[in-house]
Design an enzyme around this catalytic site. Structure first.
Site, short mmCIF file in Angstrom:
data_model
loop_
_atom_site.label_atom_id
_atom_site.label_comp_id
_atom_site.label_asym_id
_atom_site.label_seq_id
_atom_site.Cartn_x
_atom_site.Cartn_y
_atom_site.Cartn_z
N THR A 1 0.83 -1.20 0.00
CA THR A 1 0.00 0.00 0.00
C THR A 1 0.87 1.26 0.00
O THR A 1 1.98 1.24 0.50
CB THR A 1 -0.89 -0.04 1.26
N VAL B 1 -12.74 -5.42 2.40
CA VAL B 1 -12.14 -4.09 2.35
C VAL B 1 -11.26 -3.91 3.59
O VAL B 1 -11.66 -4.28 4.70
CB VAL B 1 -13.24 -3.00 2.32
N GLY B 2 -10.07 -3.38 3.39
CA GLY B 2 -9.15 -3.17 4.52
C GLY B 2 -9.30 -1.78 5.13
O GLY B 2 -10.33 -1.11 4.98
N ASP B 3 -8.25 -1.34 5.78
CA ASP B 3 -8.29 -0.05 6.48
C ASP B 3 -8.07 1.15 5.56
O ASP B 3 -8.47 2.27 5.89
CB ASP B 3 -7.21 -0.03 7.58
N GLY C 1 -0.49 -2.04 6.57
CA GLY C 1 -0.30 -3.25 7.37
C GLY C 1 -1.52 -4.13 7.30
O GLY C 1 -2.35 -4.00 6.40
N GLY D 1 -4.78 -4.86 7.52
CA GLY D 1 -5.89 -3.91 7.57
C GLY D 1 -6.88 -4.15 8.69
O GLY D 1 -7.36 -3.21 9.34
N1 ASP Z 1 -3.72 -2.17 4.79
C1 ASP Z 1 -3.94 -2.77 3.51
C2 ASP Z 1 -5.17 -3.64 3.57
O1 ASP Z 1 -5.39 -4.29 4.56
C3 ASP Z 1 -2.80 -3.62 3.08
C4 ASP Z 1 -1.51 -2.88 2.97
O2 ASP Z 1 -1.22 -2.01 3.79
O3 ASP Z 1 -0.73 -3.19 2.05
O4 ASP Z 1 -5.90 -3.72 2.59
#
Ligand code: ASP
Length: 328
Positions: free
Chosen positions: A191, A220-222, A243, A245
């Protein structure tokens, strides 16, 4: 002795500005990196910092600096955002992005969008729309079309490297992060994000991601969630996370840093330590974040083995790094 009055004037009256950028955290070990790859990552982060810093130097806003800085990374196949986004279980690319302005607490976010070249521009368009904060899926793609944003076909988002990751995940039938191998000890979060303070004293932060490889059920992540992956408030700081998510959502990580400063009087460093090395660690959340406060202090903190990161203050030297100094 000759006095350069231009410099003295600048020193006295120039307001502080700065930008921090990340390209994801995770198991990033020097021992596993080729010299060419390392150079390319560092060059890309440096370009992202310079792009944002140039905008800030010429009196641009932190929102524009964050947006343009992130675009350089979305257009770069090395990172899991925009062009380099990972494959979903359906063989598509599902991207998320968010942006927030600390001046007025305006925020915009788009989740699970396909084909949009620069999801951060979609998030920005949403932020500038007084009626909405978050959009998703087909509706969000329609909004991007109406907003005149650029779309790309599947070929643009394809890379052999990402496809091999997809095949590995498919064999296991399980979603995974930006791994190069299917190994729980080899997690990478590709990300991207940026956080900036402009010469007007306004903070902004943005985050963009392709999410997880082989993701199912519209997970869906953070990253598109204001408060979890992205937050900005002129009274405190601007934050962009990367990280696991799910853990960043459960700790409302980005907002928590701002809240610790606002309500508990912690400084930026203390607040970041509390969230990344205590709250996230306790529940097993791996990753990191970049943050900048209203006084232009910058933190780039992670509890994983590495994080692509860089920053610059007042258009000074650009610092870029990848690894944790104590792990090779
Ligand atoms: N935080 C992102 C997610 O969980 C992943 C990442 O940080 O690469 O979708």
């Amino acid at each position: 002795m000759l006095i350069n009055f231009n410099r003295v004037f600048l020193f006295i009256f120039m307001k502080k500005f700065g930008i921090a950028v990340h390209g994801g955290a995770g198991t990033i070990l020097k021992s596993k990196m080729t010299a060419d790859n390392e150079k390319e990552y560092l060059r890309s982060i440096e370009l992202a910092v310079k792009t944002g810093s140039d905008i800030l130097k010429s009196g641009g806003t932190s929102v524009d600096a964050v947006t343009e800085s992130i675009i350089t990374l979305e257009d770069n196949p090395l990172f899991n955002a925009g062009k380099g986004s990972v494959f979903t279980s359906a063989g598509t690319h599902s991207m998320d992005a968010s942006i927030m302005s600390g001046k007025d607490l305006q925020a915009g976010s788009a989740a699970s969008v396909c084909g949009v070249r620069n999801p951060i521009l979609l998030a920005k368009a949403v932020m500038l729309d007084p009626d909405i904060v978050m959009i998703s899926g087909k509706g969000a793609e329609e909004y991007a079309k109406i907003s005149g944003l650029k779309f790309e076909d599947e070929k643009y988002f394809y890379s052999e490297f990402r496809y091999q990751q997809f095949l590995k995940a498919a064999q296991n039938g399980k979603a995974m992060l930006d791994h190069s191998t299917y190994d729980e000890n080899d997690k990478k979060f590709g990300t991207v994000g940026a956080a900036a303070l402009d010469q007007f004293g306004d903070l902004a932060a943005g985050t963009s991601t392709g999410g997880m490889t082989y993701v199912k059920f519209g997970r869906v992540g953070d990253s598109p969630l204001i408060g979890a992956g992205t937050y900005a408030n002129n009274n405190t700081c601007a934050v962009s996370c990367t990280g696991d998510g799910e853990f960043f959502i459960r700790t409302i990580a980005a907002y928590d840093i701002s809240a610790l400063m606002e309500y508990k009087g912690l400084n930026l460093k203390e607040a970041c330590e509390e969230v990344v090395n205590k709250k996230l660690r306790v529940i097993g959340g791996e990753g990191g974040l970049i943050a900048i406060d209203k006084d232009c202090n910058i933190e780039m903190i992670f509890n994983s083995q590495g994080m692509y990161r860089g920053y610059s203050v007042n258009d000074g030297k650009i610092f870029v790094s990848i690894y944790r100094p104590d792990i090779l």
